[in-house]
Structure formats: structure tokens, C-alpha cells
Scaffold this active site. Structure first.
Site, PDB file in Angstrom:
ATOM      1  N   LYS A 167      39.094  50.244  44.934  1.00 55.43           N
ATOM      2  CA  LYS A 167      38.890  49.800  43.544  1.00 55.43           C
ATOM      3  C   LYS A 167      38.080  50.849  42.819  1.00 55.43           C
ATOM      4  O   LYS A 167      37.273  51.547  43.433  1.00 55.43           O
ATOM      5  CB  LYS A 167      38.116  48.474  43.519  1.00 55.43           C
ATOM      6  CG  LYS A 167      38.317  47.694  42.241  1.00 55.43           C
ATOM      7  CD  LYS A 167      39.640  46.974  42.290  1.00 55.43           C
ATOM      8  CE  LYS A 167      39.997  46.343  40.976  1.00 55.43           C
ATOM      9  NZ  LYS A 167      41.261  45.602  41.090  1.00 55.43           N
ATOM     10  N   GLY A 195      44.440  29.996  30.613  1.00 52.52           N
ATOM     11  CA  GLY A 195      44.704  31.384  30.212  1.00 52.52           C
ATOM     12  C   GLY A 195      46.182  31.622  30.036  1.00 52.52           C
ATOM     13  O   GLY A 195      46.944  31.581  31.003  1.00 52.52           O
ATOM     14  N   GLY A 229      47.692  34.463  28.964  1.00 52.54           N
ATOM     15  CA  GLY A 229      47.895  35.902  28.765  1.00 52.54           C
ATOM     16  C   GLY A 229      49.206  36.329  29.392  1.00 52.54           C
ATOM     17  O   GLY A 229      50.164  35.546  29.490  1.00 52.54           O
ATOM     18  N   VAL A 246      50.164  36.951  32.493  1.00 56.50           N
ATOM     19  CA  VAL A 246      50.618  36.193  33.663  1.00 56.50           C
ATOM     20  C   VAL A 246      50.737  34.697  33.346  1.00 56.50           C
ATOM     21  O   VAL A 246      51.747  34.064  33.652  1.00 56.50           O
ATOM     22  CB  VAL A 246      49.659  36.398  34.868  1.00 56.50           C
ATOM     23  CG1 VAL A 246      50.103  35.559  36.056  1.00 56.50           C
ATOM     24  CG2 VAL A 246      49.589  37.869  35.258  1.00 56.50           C
TER      25      VAL A 246
HETATM   26  P1  NAI Z   1      45.431  38.805  30.193  1.00 55.81           P
HETATM   27  O1  NAI Z   1      44.222  39.514  29.703  1.00 55.81           O
HETATM   28  O2  NAI Z   1      46.772  39.178  29.665  1.00 55.81           O
HETATM   29  O3  NAI Z   1      45.263  37.233  29.977  1.00 55.81           O
HETATM   30  C1  NAI Z   1      44.081  36.533  30.173  1.00 55.81           C
HETATM   31  C2  NAI Z   1      44.074  35.398  29.161  1.00 55.81           C
HETATM   32  O4  NAI Z   1      43.006  34.511  29.485  1.00 55.81           O
HETATM   33  C3  NAI Z   1      43.870  35.861  27.725  1.00 55.81           C
HETATM   34  O5  NAI Z   1      44.860  35.304  26.892  1.00 55.81           O
HETATM   35  C4  NAI Z   1      42.468  35.329  27.379  1.00 55.81           C
HETATM   36  O6  NAI Z   1      42.323  34.990  26.021  1.00 55.81           O
HETATM   37  C5  NAI Z   1      42.376  34.116  28.282  1.00 55.81           C
HETATM   38  N1  NAI Z   1      41.013  33.666  28.600  1.00 55.81           N
HETATM   39  C6  NAI Z   1      39.911  34.412  28.831  1.00 55.81           C
HETATM   40  N2  NAI Z   1      38.867  33.615  29.116  1.00 55.81           N
HETATM   41  C7  NAI Z   1      39.332  32.342  29.088  1.00 55.81           C
HETATM   42  C8  NAI Z   1      38.731  31.089  29.311  1.00 55.81           C
HETATM   43  N3  NAI Z   1      37.445  30.977  29.627  1.00 55.81           N
HETATM   44  N4  NAI Z   1      39.503  29.992  29.187  1.00 55.81           N
HETATM   45  C9  NAI Z   1      40.808  30.085  28.861  1.00 55.81           C
HETATM   46  N5  NAI Z   1      41.424  31.260  28.646  1.00 55.81           N
HETATM   47  C10 NAI Z   1      40.704  32.366  28.758  1.00 55.81           C
HETATM   48  O7  NAI Z   1      45.386  38.963  31.796  1.00 55.81           O
HETATM   49  P2  NAI Z   1      46.581  38.779  32.830  1.00 55.81           P
HETATM   50  O8  NAI Z   1      47.195  40.094  33.117  1.00 55.81           O
HETATM   51  O9  NAI Z   1      47.424  37.634  32.409  1.00 55.81           O
HETATM   52  O10 NAI Z   1      45.775  38.366  34.156  1.00 55.81           O
HETATM   53  C11 NAI Z   1      45.187  37.081  34.289  1.00 55.81           C
HETATM   54  C12 NAI Z   1      44.254  37.083  35.479  1.00 55.81           C
HETATM   55  O11 NAI Z   1      44.985  37.418  36.652  1.00 55.81           O
HETATM   56  C13 NAI Z   1      43.138  38.142  35.377  1.00 55.81           C
HETATM   57  O12 NAI Z   1      41.983  37.599  35.959  1.00 55.81           O
HETATM   58  C14 NAI Z   1      43.648  39.293  36.231  1.00 55.81           C
HETATM   59  O13 NAI Z   1      42.589  40.042  36.801  1.00 55.81           O
HETATM   60  C15 NAI Z   1      44.417  38.547  37.314  1.00 55.81           C
HETATM   61  N6  NAI Z   1      45.482  39.336  37.903  1.00 55.81           N
HETATM   62  C16 NAI Z   1      46.471  39.850  37.098  1.00 55.81           C
HETATM   63  C17 NAI Z   1      47.500  40.596  37.653  1.00 55.81           C
HETATM   64  C18 NAI Z   1      48.606  41.123  36.795  1.00 55.81           C
HETATM   65  O14 NAI Z   1      49.650  41.541  37.359  1.00 55.81           O
HETATM   66  N7  NAI Z   1      48.490  41.114  35.472  1.00 55.81           N
HETATM   67  C19 NAI Z   1      47.535  40.898  39.102  1.00 55.81           C
HETATM   68  C20 NAI Z   1      46.485  40.251  39.869  1.00 55.81           C
HETATM   69  C21 NAI Z   1      45.497  39.523  39.270  1.00 55.81           C
END
Ligand code: NAI
Length: 349
Positions: free
Chosen positions: A82, A179, A181, A183
Site C-alpha cells: 500500500k 454509500g 458511489g 460501487v
Molecule cells: P466512491 O467514493 O465512488 O463512493 C463512496 C460513496 O459513499 C460516495 O458517494 C460518498 O458520498 C458516500 N459516503 C461517504 N460517507 C458516507 C456516509 N457516512 N454515509 C453514507 N454515504 C457515505 O467509492 P467507491 O469506489 O464506490 O468505493 C466504496 C468503498 O469501497 C470505499 O471504501 C473503497 O475504499 C472500497 N473499495 C472500492 C473498490 C473499487 O473497486 N472501487 C475496491 C475495494 C474497496
């Protein structure tokens, strides 16, 4: 609390820690290489406003080791690493990511870097200006990373339900997605596609209402999602959300989501187990993007998203069955199993 770096590296079984300080861009950070016994180390770049250097150091060690655990449990010929970058206003980020690329290039293929919190397509394109060992965001990269992760989470939810009830029976299930986002929104869409009821929350109200309108799902206020009675709670926002105060609020039977390190501490996995909630270990559930990236970099092919789901589902099913046979919380069992397999890997002739 003081952190004795060399002791921490030895205790966690790390190979190398690189401290990065770049005068030109203002970048400060750490790269931790945990294990390269079976192949190169994979792990993305987290850019975060750490309150102190020690906090960043702890994070890089915890996350790097977890990457090895993912690789070992999935049987990948790869290990974990990391890189964390300390976020603050004075950094020239384009120059910083170009410098990170030079550091990665200097590792000569021992380490492949990629996305994580704070490092998206734009930053990856900057890194790609100075190294070849990066998961590129364009059509020269593996593609479909969030899709792979979402499919893995979907398969993990299905495996958890089959483990509990012998069937998925989607039309009867309610899944709460925290969330929406990259994923979380794809996961919600996948769940709607099989007829499950989806309830969701996001702190970004505009994003939440856009996704909810498109998928026709119910929204609740951010934080209220913890109290919604459901079959599955899927955390797809941030880590550390299950702690002393939130665990008692959950009204679900399964926790399975994309976020890394969902449990604030291992004892919170024990607390869920004691309450009869099945916690599917995050480092298995969310390994879809790693599987996609590793197949691309190691074998030069794009692993189909459905195959990624199958592999994660099968791996989780085996872990849940073995953990149950031993009467242990799945997160503890998976951690120990990963460490045991790693020890075997390291002692193999
Ligand atoms: P993203 O940044 O696209 O989406 C995260 C979403 O969560 C955002 O829409 C944000 O507004 C929302 N959010 C933040 N705090 C919140 C809360 N307290 N309550 C409700 N919603 C909240 O991130 P992504 O790519 O969707 O990833 C999601 C999680 O999965 C992250 O923790 C990331 O580290 C993990 N992850 C993602 C991978 C990937 O392929 N994108 C791979 C492995 C893990």
C-alpha cells in the site's frame, strides 16, 4: 502512542517500508511492501488528511497486510502493498503523483500501484506518465474495476444468504446499501435486477437522489440506514463504521460490503457474531478489483466480471463453512487462515 517502526514491520511480517519525501512537489508518504513471496505486490494509493505521521504509518501497514490476505485467500500468485500520501493544501498533486510513479518504477515490477480513496482516474493518468507498473484508467488498463468489485459484493451477499438459509430467494430480501458511489450504485442496480428490495443512503444528497430516481429505490437519511430492519447491510462508503455505538443499532442478519476495514476493531466482529449477525470478511468480499487487476498485469487478460463473482462467492462459502465448523467469528477465522496460508507459502522450498 509511540510506534516502533522496525518492531511493527517485524511483527506484521513486512518486507520493506519506504518513506517518501519530495521537496519539489511537497509530497510526503509511505510505501509498505508486505509480501512478494509468490509474485509482485499489489496495492493502491490512499490520499488522506492524516492527523499525524504515525496515523499514516499505521494505516499503510494495516492496509498493506490486508492486501496480502486478499491475495493469499484467493490463491493469487501475488502479495500485498500500500502507498499512503499525506493530504494537505501545499502539495502540487500532479508533480506528486509523477514522483510516486518514479518511486514505483524504481521498484522494477516488484510493486504494482492503482486506485484507492483519493486516487482516481486523473491521478492514475499522472502516475502513468512516469511508470508502467500502474493500473491505467484508460483502454490500456484492465477496465471495469468498480464493476468487478460490485459483482464480488453481490456474489458475497448471495453466498452469505445461501449459507444461512440454503437459498438466495431475492424477491423476499431487503438490502440496505450505505454509500451510492461507484460501487454502491452498481451493487444497488445488480440487486434491483434480481428483484431484491434496496434501501440506500448517501451523505451526498444530490448523488443519492439521482441514483434513487434512476433505480427507483427508497432512500433514508444518512446514518438512519443503520437502523433499517433488513436481511443484509452493505457498507459501500467508508471503513471503521462498525464500532461500540453502531453495532447494537444494526437490524440485519448479514453484513457484506465493499468498504475496507469496516470493523473499527476485531472485537466488533466478535460482537456481531455474538448477536447472530454474519459478518462476511471485507478483505474477501471486496477483492473483485484486485482479481481483475492481477489477471491483467500477471497474465495479460481481462478476467470476466461473472468469473470474478463466482470466485469470490466460492472462496467466501468455504471460509464461512470452516469458520462455522470451528464455531468462530468469520473475520477472525479468515485472518488466521490467511496468516497460516502465508506462513506455508513463505516456508515452501
Ligand atoms: P466512491 O467514493 O465512488 O463512493 C463512496 C460513496 O459513499 C460516495 O458517494 C460518498 O458520498 C458516500 N459516503 C461517504 N460517507 C458516507 C456516509 N457516512 N454515509 C453514507 N454515504 C457515505 O467509492 P467507491 O469506489 O464506490 O468505493 C466504496 C468503498 O469501497 C470505499 O471504501 C473503497 O475504499 C472500497 N473499495 C472500492 C473498490 C473499487 O473497486 N472501487 C475496491 C475495494 C474497496
Amino acid at each position: 502512542m509511540d510506534l516502533h517502526v522496525l518492531d511493527a514491520l517485524a511483527r506484521g511480517g513486512f518486507e520493506q517500508l519506504v518513506a517518501i519525501s519530495d521537496r519539489r512537489s511537497g509530497l510526503r508518504g509511505f510505501l509498505a511492501i508486505h509480501d512478494t513471496t509468490a509474485g509482485p505486490a499489489f496495492g493502491g494509493i490512499r490520499r488522506w488528511s492524516y492527523r499525524a505521521e504515525n496515523e499514516a504509518l499505521r494505516d499503510v501497514l494495516r492496509l498493506g497486510r490486508a492486501m496480502t490476505h486478499k491475495c493469499v485467500l484467493l490463491g493469487l500468485e501475488a502479495g500485498g502493498a500500500k502507498l499512503v500520501a499525506l493530504d494537505h493544501a501545499d502539495v502540487d498533486w500532479r508533480a506528486a503523483y509523477r514522483h510516486i510513479g518514479e518511486v514505483v518504477e524504481g521498484m522494477a515490477g516488484r510493486y504494482y500501484t492503482g486506485p484507492d480513496v483519493g486516487t482516481g482516474s486523473e491521478e492514475l493518468a499522472w502516475i502513468a506518465e512516469t511508470t508502467q507498473y500502474v493500473t491505467r484508467p484508460d483502454d490500456r488498463g484492465p477496465g471495469q474495476l468498480a464493476e468487478s468489485t460490485a459483482e464480488g459484493v453481490f456474489a458475497a451477499i448471495a453466498a452469505s444468504l445461501r449459507h444461512l438459509d440454503g437459498e438466495e430467494d431475492w424477491s423476499r430480501r431487503t438490502v440496505v446499501v450505505q454509500g451510492l458511489g461507484a460501487v454502491g450504485s452498481l451493487l444497488a442496480e445488480r440487486l434491483c435486477g434480481v428483484g431484491a428490495t434496496v434501501v440506500a443512503a448517501d451523505v451526498d444528497a444530490q448523488r443519492a437522489s439521482e441514483v434513487a430516481a434512476r433505480l427507483d429505490i427508497r432512500l433514508v437519511d444518512a446514518s438512519a440506514e443503520l437502523d433499517v430492519p433488513c436481511d443484509v447491510f452493505a457498507p459501500c462508503a467508508l471503513g471503521g463504521i462498525l464500532h461500540d455505538l453502531s453495532v447494537p443499532r444494526l437490524a440485519c442478519r448479514v453484513v457484506a460490503g465493499a468498504a475496507n476495514n469496516v470493523l473499527a476493531k476485531p472485537i466488533h466482529g466478535d460482537a456481531l457474531h455474538a448477536r447472530g449477525v454474519l459478518y462476511a470478511p471485507d478483505f474477501v468480499v471486496n477483492s473483485g478489483a484486485l482479481l481483475r487487476g492481477a489477471a491483467f498485469h500477471l497474465e495479460g487478460r481481462r478476467e470476466p466480471v461473472e468469473r470474478i463473482g463466482e470466485r469470490i462467492g466460492l472462496t467466501l462459502e468455504e471460509l464461512l463453512t470452516s469458520a462455522e465448523a470451528e464455531g468462530r467469528p468469520p473475520a477472525r477465522f479468515a485472518f488466521d487462515e490467511a496468516e497460516a496460508r502465508l506462513a506455508r507459502r513463505r516456508s515452501a522450498p
